[in-house]
Design a protein around this motif. Structure first.
Motif, PDB file in Angstrom:
ATOM      1  N   ILE A 312      -7.572  -9.839 -11.009  1.00  0.00           N
ATOM      2  CA  ILE A 312      -8.870  -9.561 -10.396  1.00  0.00           C
ATOM      3  C   ILE A 312      -9.979  -9.865 -11.396  1.00  0.00           C
ATOM      4  CG2 ILE A 312     -10.291  -7.827  -9.241  1.00  0.00           C
ATOM      5  CD1 ILE A 312      -7.682  -8.490  -7.757  1.00  0.00           C
ATOM      6  N   ALA A 313     -10.939 -10.706 -10.991  1.00  0.00           N
ATOM      7  CA  ALA A 313     -12.073 -11.042 -11.846  1.00  0.00           C
ATOM      8  C   ALA A 313     -13.164  -9.975 -11.715  1.00  0.00           C
ATOM      9  CB  ALA A 313     -12.629 -12.413 -11.455  1.00  0.00           C
ATOM     10  N   PRO A 314     -14.055  -9.850 -12.711  1.00  0.00           N
ATOM     11  CA  PRO A 314     -15.139  -8.862 -12.616  1.00  0.00           C
ATOM     12  C   PRO A 314     -15.983  -9.024 -11.354  1.00  0.00           C
ATOM     13  CG  PRO A 314     -14.991  -9.726 -14.848  1.00  0.00           C
ATOM     14  CD  PRO A 314     -14.046 -10.541 -14.022  1.00  0.00           C
ATOM     15  N   ASP A 315     -16.208 -10.262 -10.909  1.00  0.00           N
ATOM     16  CA  ASP A 315     -17.033 -10.500  -9.717  1.00  0.00           C
ATOM     17  C   ASP A 315     -16.356 -10.021  -8.441  1.00  0.00           C
ATOM     18  OD1 ASP A 315     -18.932 -11.624 -11.314  1.00  0.00           O
ATOM     19  OD2 ASP A 315     -18.398 -13.697 -10.874  1.00  0.00           O
ATOM     20  N   ASP A 316     -15.043  -9.773  -8.485  1.00  0.00           N
ATOM     21  CA  ASP A 316     -14.327  -9.330  -7.287  1.00  0.00           C
ATOM     22  C   ASP A 316     -14.498  -7.833  -7.016  1.00  0.00           C
ATOM     23  OD1 ASP A 316     -13.281 -11.873  -6.788  1.00  0.00           O
ATOM     24  OD2 ASP A 316     -11.603 -11.534  -8.147  1.00  0.00           O
ATOM     25  N   VAL A 317     -14.948  -7.081  -8.024  1.00  0.00           N
ATOM     26  CA  VAL A 317     -15.118  -5.637  -7.841  1.00  0.00           C
ATOM     27  C   VAL A 317     -16.206  -5.386  -6.799  1.00  0.00           C
ATOM     28  CG1 VAL A 317     -15.736  -3.463  -8.964  1.00  0.00           C
ATOM     29  CG2 VAL A 317     -14.335  -5.142 -10.176  1.00  0.00           C
ATOM     30  N   GLY A 318     -15.889  -4.539  -5.815  1.00  0.00           N
ATOM     31  CA  GLY A 318     -16.825  -4.251  -4.734  1.00  0.00           C
ATOM     32  C   GLY A 318     -16.695  -5.186  -3.555  1.00  0.00           C
ATOM     33  N   THR A 319     -15.806  -6.176  -3.627  1.00  0.00           N
ATOM     34  CA  THR A 319     -15.628  -7.121  -2.526  1.00  0.00           C
ATOM     35  C   THR A 319     -14.273  -6.897  -1.858  1.00  0.00           C
ATOM     36  OG1 THR A 319     -14.556  -8.843  -3.863  1.00  0.00           O
ATOM     37  CG2 THR A 319     -16.966  -8.813  -3.824  1.00  0.00           C
ATOM     38  N   VAL A 320     -14.105  -7.498  -0.686  1.00  0.00           N
ATOM     39  CA  VAL A 320     -12.838  -7.402   0.033  1.00  0.00           C
ATOM     40  C   VAL A 320     -11.926  -8.538  -0.414  1.00  0.00           C
ATOM     41  CG1 VAL A 320     -11.712  -7.460   2.287  1.00  0.00           C
ATOM     42  CG2 VAL A 320     -13.905  -6.297   2.024  1.00  0.00           C
ATOM     43  N   CYS A 321     -10.698  -8.197  -0.802  1.00  0.00           N
ATOM     44  CA  CYS A 321      -9.710  -9.201  -1.212  1.00  0.00           C
ATOM     45  C   CYS A 321      -8.520  -9.152  -0.259  1.00  0.00           C
ATOM     46  CB  CYS A 321      -9.240  -8.949  -2.641  1.00  0.00           C
ATOM     47  SG  CYS A 321     -10.466  -9.363  -3.900  1.00  0.00           S
ATOM     48  N   LEU A 322      -8.030 -10.324   0.075  1.00  0.00           N
ATOM     49  CA  LEU A 322      -6.828 -10.459   0.896  1.00  0.00           C
ATOM     50  C   LEU A 322      -5.674 -10.765  -0.049  1.00  0.00           C
ATOM     51  CD1 LEU A 322      -5.466 -10.687   3.659  1.00  0.00           C
ATOM     52  CD2 LEU A 322      -6.220 -13.055   3.784  1.00  0.00           C
ATOM     53  N   LEU A 323      -4.731  -9.844  -0.159  1.00  0.00           N
ATOM     54  CA  LEU A 323      -3.621  -9.953  -1.104  1.00  0.00           C
ATOM     55  C   LEU A 323      -2.408 -10.566  -0.413  1.00  0.00           C
ATOM     56  CD1 LEU A 323      -3.893  -6.363  -2.630  1.00  0.00           C
ATOM     57  CD2 LEU A 323      -5.063  -8.446  -3.402  1.00  0.00           C
ATOM     58  N   VAL A 324      -1.878 -11.628  -0.999  1.00  0.00           N
ATOM     59  CA  VAL A 324      -0.694 -12.293  -0.450  1.00  0.00           C
ATOM     60  C   VAL A 324       0.327 -12.443  -1.568  1.00  0.00           C
ATOM     61  CG1 VAL A 324       0.228 -14.396   0.574  1.00  0.00           C
ATOM     62  CG2 VAL A 324      -1.999 -13.554   1.294  1.00  0.00           C
ATOM     63  N   THR A 325       1.572 -12.098  -1.297  1.00  0.00           N
ATOM     64  CA  THR A 325       2.655 -12.345  -2.236  1.00  0.00           C
ATOM     65  C   THR A 325       3.840 -12.913  -1.471  1.00  0.00           C
ATOM     66  OG1 THR A 325       4.157 -11.373  -3.878  1.00  0.00           O
ATOM     67  CG2 THR A 325       3.515  -9.972  -2.042  1.00  0.00           C
ATOM     68  N   ALA A 326       4.570 -13.829  -2.108  1.00  0.00           N
ATOM     69  CA  ALA A 326       5.746 -14.452  -1.482  1.00  0.00           C
ATOM     70  C   ALA A 326       6.827 -14.606  -2.529  1.00  0.00           C
ATOM     71  CB  ALA A 326       5.386 -15.811  -0.883  1.00  0.00           C
ATOM     72  N   ASP A 327       8.048 -14.308  -2.151  1.00  0.00           N
ATOM     73  CA  ASP A 327       9.195 -14.360  -3.061  1.00  0.00           C
ATOM     74  C   ASP A 327      10.288 -15.203  -2.411  1.00  0.00           C
ATOM     75  OD1 ASP A 327      11.441 -13.912  -4.624  1.00  0.00           O
ATOM     76  OD2 ASP A 327      10.968 -11.810  -4.999  1.00  0.00           O
ATOM     77  N   ASP A 328      10.482 -16.412  -2.927  1.00  0.00           N
ATOM     78  CA  ASP A 328      11.469 -17.317  -2.330  1.00  0.00           C
ATOM     79  C   ASP A 328      12.892 -16.851  -2.596  1.00  0.00           C
ATOM     80  OD1 ASP A 328      11.958 -19.501  -0.733  1.00  0.00           O
ATOM     81  OD2 ASP A 328      11.923 -20.969  -2.352  1.00  0.00           O
ATOM     82  N   GLN A 329      13.110 -16.144  -3.701  1.00  0.00           N
ATOM     83  CA  GLN A 329      14.452 -15.641  -3.995  1.00  0.00           C
ATOM     84  C   GLN A 329      14.862 -14.568  -2.992  1.00  0.00           C
ATOM     85  OE1 GLN A 329      16.827 -16.353  -6.129  1.00  0.00           O
ATOM     86  NE2 GLN A 329      15.846 -17.880  -7.439  1.00  0.00           N
ATOM     87  N   ARG A 330      13.938 -13.689  -2.621  1.00  0.00           N
ATOM     88  CA  ARG A 330      14.239 -12.601  -1.694  1.00  0.00           C
ATOM     89  C   ARG A 330      13.953 -12.982  -0.243  1.00  0.00           C
ATOM     90  NH1 ARG A 330      10.512  -8.843  -2.307  1.00  0.00           N
ATOM     91  NH2 ARG A 330      11.697  -7.379  -1.046  1.00  0.00           N
ATOM     92  N   SER A 331      13.303 -14.118  -0.019  1.00  0.00           N
ATOM     93  CA  SER A 331      12.896 -14.544   1.335  1.00  0.00           C
ATOM     94  C   SER A 331      12.036 -13.478   1.999  1.00  0.00           C
ATOM     95  CB  SER A 331      14.130 -14.857   2.204  1.00  0.00           C
ATOM     96  OG  SER A 331      14.847 -15.937   1.689  1.00  0.00           O
ATOM     97  N   ARG A 332      11.038 -12.988   1.268  1.00  0.00           N
ATOM     98  CA  ARG A 332      10.149 -11.957   1.784  1.00  0.00           C
ATOM     99  C   ARG A 332       8.707 -12.276   1.399  1.00  0.00           C
ATOM    100  NH1 ARG A 332      13.676 -11.050   4.577  1.00  0.00           N
ATOM    101  NH2 ARG A 332      14.839  -9.125   4.995  1.00  0.00           N
ATOM    102  N   TRP A 333       7.748 -11.812   2.224  1.00  0.00           N
ATOM    103  CA  TRP A 333       6.327 -11.952   1.910  1.00  0.00           C
ATOM    104  C   TRP A 333       5.577 -10.729   2.413  1.00  0.00           C
ATOM    105  CZ3 TRP A 333       2.604 -12.190   5.868  1.00  0.00           C
ATOM    106  CH2 TRP A 333       3.097 -12.401   7.165  1.00  0.00           C
ATOM    107  N   SER A 334       4.419 -10.467   1.808  1.00  0.00           N
ATOM    108  CA  SER A 334       3.574  -9.342   2.203  1.00  0.00           C
ATOM    109  C   SER A 334       2.121  -9.780   2.217  1.00  0.00           C
ATOM    110  CB  SER A 334       3.747  -8.161   1.233  1.00  0.00           C
ATOM    111  OG  SER A 334       5.072  -7.696   1.220  1.00  0.00           O
TER     112      SER A 334
END
Length: 516
Positions: A312-334
């Protein structure tokens, strides 16, 4: 004599290079010599032509690659140099030559693995390596324990602030972490990276929004969540976009790779950029080059990680962030949303740009729309290791059709996607070779089904997984006999067939696609 561009001389080739990789290095050096450019000029041309893609290596790294160091895992760089320096009419020929050399190199690797298993075992069992692995595990445990302790202290501090404000007759500050933590656990269970058991994939229903949202989340977080839910087939299109991003960077049709671990550092970094591009397109958003998106008339910053946390950069504080993670080993994403507050970040900052990591409290405060949703499987990556080695070994000789036929023989009763076909065949048009492969294995009693025609229905009748668009499933079958008892069967050309056992005879099967 091998010559190097710096000072007019190429240095000697890496003596440990296999013959196919030596041929690739010589091919690239000839292109550099023929271009009339010095190595610095080659690097500048690569930078100009790949502003949006993986960043080309520095001068020193490029110099080492043209000695052969690390070039085997940098197929992207090989093809980029061909695109930048070769004449247009020669590019396809050179690309095909490189593709064949990479196939030969893959065969050499498979052969060396088979010849020296004892050396590999000794390396794995070395005391120094075991000690390093043990220390890493201990450090991970300490890090997780400290994150949990920090999250607990943050919640205690927020409670004390509320009590202080109540005493001074001021409105209480919203409890960001404490209130949201219980809500998230009540509605969705485990958050990525926390210690509670995972609950699998489940979208947050509309009626849960008010209760599951962190108390610190303003209306823009809920508005963005609603806009995402309104995207038709949101879960499927997102999962497919993530799969396409991994496959595009692996580029199996040209490189034969299927595992992110085999990528170069530049390509690993580029996966996040590719995911952002793919998600923009899948969600129907305007194209762009940055991480900023407009969703539900709200500005959102898209943060992607392949690990456990986000930067997270300093400019991101106070803003809305869309968090995405993907794991090809586990075949899962969030995928989740959060309005970044200072208490959501770890406190230590050691880098010049003042970027910090999202803390455990931050992950717990996020509104998770999907958690551990299934990612379309990377077929080759998830094969049992011994079977995968046999598949790779069989794909080092013969034409593309015979390599696909070998895949159908070895991997039966399991869905095979188009990416696996392209990687084994090392051709973009691998799907056009399936018909020839089907005919070859049909004579050995192996049935290959696709999503076309009666394929899914036949698969269902035989108890096989049903292929969807871009998928195939193969299985050896035999004529139904009294000894097969109540085995699932299907009628083909007026005869009953069933899945063959190891003792059943090999029988050629009817051509289901004759006349098409």
């Amino acid at each position: 004599m091998e010559r190097r561009r710096r000072g007019g001389q190429w240095s000697a080739l890496d003596p440990e290079l296999s013959k196919p990789m030596q041929d690739i290095v010589r091919l690239l050096r000839n292109l550099v010599d023929g271009s009339g450019l010095r190595l610095k000029g080659v690097q500048q041309r690569l930078l100009e032509q790949h502003r949006e893609g993986p960043r080309p290596p520095s001068y020193d790294v490029l110099s080492r690659r043209l000695r052969g160091e690390g070039l085997q895992n940098n197929a992207w760089l090989i093809n980029a140099i061909i695109e930048a320096l070769a004449e247009p009419e020669h590019r396809n020929v050179l690309a095909e030559e490189v593709r064949q050399h990479l196939l030969d190199a893959r065969a050499a690797r498979a052969s060396s693995r088979g010849q020296a298993p004892q050396e590999s075992h000794q390396e794995t069992e070395s005391p120094e390596l075991l000690e390093v692995l043990r220390e890493n595990r201990e450090l991970n445990k300490v890090t997780q324990r400290l994150e949990r302790r920090l999250a607990r202290k943050d919640r205690e501090l927020l409670i004390l602030r509320e009590q202080l404000e109540a005493v001074s007759h001021r409105p209480a500050t919203p409890r960001h972490a404490a209130g949201s933590l219980q809500a998230v656990r009540d509605v969705r269970g485990q958050v990525p990276g926390s210690d509670s058991p995972a609950v699998g994939s489940r979208p947050v229903p509309e009626t849960d929004s008010v209760h599951s949202a962190p108390s610190s989340s303003p209306s823009d977080v809920l508005a963005v969540a609603d806009a995402l839910r309104d995207i038709r087939g949101f879960e499927a299109v997102t999962a497919n976009a993530l799969r396409d991003a991994f496959d595009a960077v692996l580029d199996g049709a040209r490189t034969g790779r299927f595992d992110v671990a085999t990528l170069g550092t530049t390509e690993k970094v580029y996966i996040a950029t590719k995911i952002i591009h793919m998600l923009r397109e899948a969600w129907g958003l305007p194209p762009g080059s940055g991480t900023g998106l407009t969703i539900g008339n709200r500005r959102v910053t898209l943060k992607v990680t392949l690990g456990r946390t986000w930067v997270i950069a300093p400019d991101d504080v106070g803003t809305v962030c869309l968090l995405v993670t993907a794991d090809d080993q586990r075949s899962r994403w969030s995928l989740g949303l959060i309005r970044i507050e200072p208490e959501h970040l770890i406190r230590e900052v050691s880098n010049r740009d003042r970027k910090r990591m999202l803390s455990a409290a931050g992950r717990q405060a996020a509104l998770w729309i999907f958690q551990d949703a299934p990612l379309p499987e990377n077929t080759l990556l998830h094969l049992p290791e011994d079977l995968r080695e046999r598949v790779i070994a069989s794909a080092t000789s013969g034409g593309s059709s015979s390599r696909i036929a070998g895949l159908f023989k070895l991997v039966q009763g399991r869905l095979i996607n188009h990416t696996a076909l392209r990687t084994i065949a090392m051709r973009q048009d691998a799907g056009r070779r399936v018909r020839e492969a089907q005919n070859a294995v049909r004579r050995e009693g192996i049935l290959v089904l696709s999503s076309m025609g009666a394929g899914p229905e036949i698969a269902r009748s035989l108890g096989l997984p049903e292929p969807r668009t871009g998928e195939w499933v193969s299985q050896r079958i035999t004529r139904l006999r009294p000894g097969h008892a109540e085995s699932p069967s299907v009628t083909l050309s007026g005869e009953e067939w069933t899945v063959a056992g190891p003792d059943d005879p090999v029988e050629a099967i009817p051509d289901l696609y004759a006349g098409r």
